[in-house]
Design an enzyme around this catalytic site. Structure first.
Site, short mmCIF file in Angstrom:
data_model
loop_
_atom_site.label_atom_id
_atom_site.label_comp_id
_atom_site.label_asym_id
_atom_site.label_seq_id
_atom_site.Cartn_x
_atom_site.Cartn_y
_atom_site.Cartn_z
N LYS A 58 0.86 -1.19 0.00
CA LYS A 58 0.00 0.00 0.00
C LYS A 58 0.90 1.24 0.00
O LYS A 58 1.80 1.35 0.85
CB LYS A 58 -0.84 -0.04 1.27
C1 E4P Z 1 -8.29 1.69 3.87
O1 E4P Z 1 -7.52 0.86 3.41
C2 E4P Z 1 -8.13 2.30 5.18
O2 E4P Z 1 -7.44 1.38 6.00
C3 E4P Z 1 -9.42 2.58 5.88
O3 E4P Z 1 -10.53 2.18 5.15
C4 E4P Z 1 -9.52 3.93 6.50
O4 E4P Z 1 -10.75 4.03 7.17
P1 E4P Z 1 -11.08 5.16 8.27
O5 E4P Z 1 -11.34 6.43 7.54
O6 E4P Z 1 -12.28 4.65 8.98
O7 E4P Z 1 -9.86 5.24 9.15
#
Ligand code: E4P
Length: 216
Positions: free
Chosen positions: A83
């Site tokens: 990522k």
């Molecule tokens: C995506 O890969 C992120 O880990 C995640 O969906 C972020 O979500 P949040 O805005 O609830 O922290």
């Protein structure tokens, strides 16, 4: 539609994997912090539970640093998906890694233009954050519609991974729009099965069945 669990909690991942409905996992530095676990160790454990992509996020902000971290992360297991953040260095890293056959998830996407760049960089997944978009007075689902339109216009193969999902309606809307993947907290995935009329129906059938005095 593929379902990814947005968590680094092993018990939750095991529970969802056992249903046969889980296609992958996404983590981020905040979720690793919440788990209290060692990043490499917990990622290895998750990769052993699910066969699908497990997103592990780099924390370097420069291309060379991201490449070095990706090298460490991709050695964990074949299903690790690197990522990277939506920055020029992140996109450069995405291009280099995907050219080499490594899965890449470009995260923190908040505009159609950013999603266009992720596709041009050959990303396996792009992660638009719908919940955080909503929090800031935009409609997160408009972003998903924009990205769907752009990707379909050019037949880009990058999969739309709807992220920052907060509730079941986000999932429904994402499915209506045709996003390939959504990642949600385990509680949201489990809530998808709930309906008051289903519960009421089961209650009624059980009560009538008991009156028959029969067993199967
Ligand atoms: C995506 O890969 C992120 O880990 C995640 O969906 C972020 O979500 P949040 O805005 O609830 O922290």
């Amino acid at each position: 539609m593929k379902f990814f669990a947005d968590t680094a909690e092993i018990a939750d991942i095991k529970e969802l994997a056992a249903t046969g409905l889980l296609d992958g996992v996404t983590t981020n530095p905040s979720l690793i912090m919440k788990s209290g676990r060692d990043f490499i160790e917990v990622t290895r454990e998750i990769c052993g539970i699910v066969d699908g992509p497990v997103s592990a996020e780099v924390v370097a902000l420069d291309h060379a640093g991201m490449m070095a971290e990706a090298e460490t992360l991709r050695k964990i297991a074949d299903n690790v998906c690197i990522k990277v953040p939506m920055t020029l260095d992140g996109l450069k890293t995405c291009k280099a890694l995907t050219s080499d056959g490594t899965m890449v998830n470009v995260t923190l996407c908040f505009s159609g233009n950013q999603a266009l760049l992720a596709a041009k960089a050959g990303a396996t997944f792009v992660s638009p954050f719908v919940g955080r978009h909503d929090d800031n007075g935009f409609d997160g689902m408009d972003l998903i519609r924009d990205i769907r339109l752009i990707y379909d216009n050019y037949d880009y193969r990058t999969e739309i991974l709807v992220a920052s999902v907060r509730h079941v309606v986000h999932v429904l809307e994402a499915a209506r729009i045709g996003a390939e993947v959504m990642t949600a907290p385990p509680a949201v995935i489990k809530a998808l099965v709930k309906h008051v009329l289903t519960d009421k129906g089961i209650e009624g059938f059980m009560a009538d069945w008991a009156k028959t005095g029969q067993t199967i």
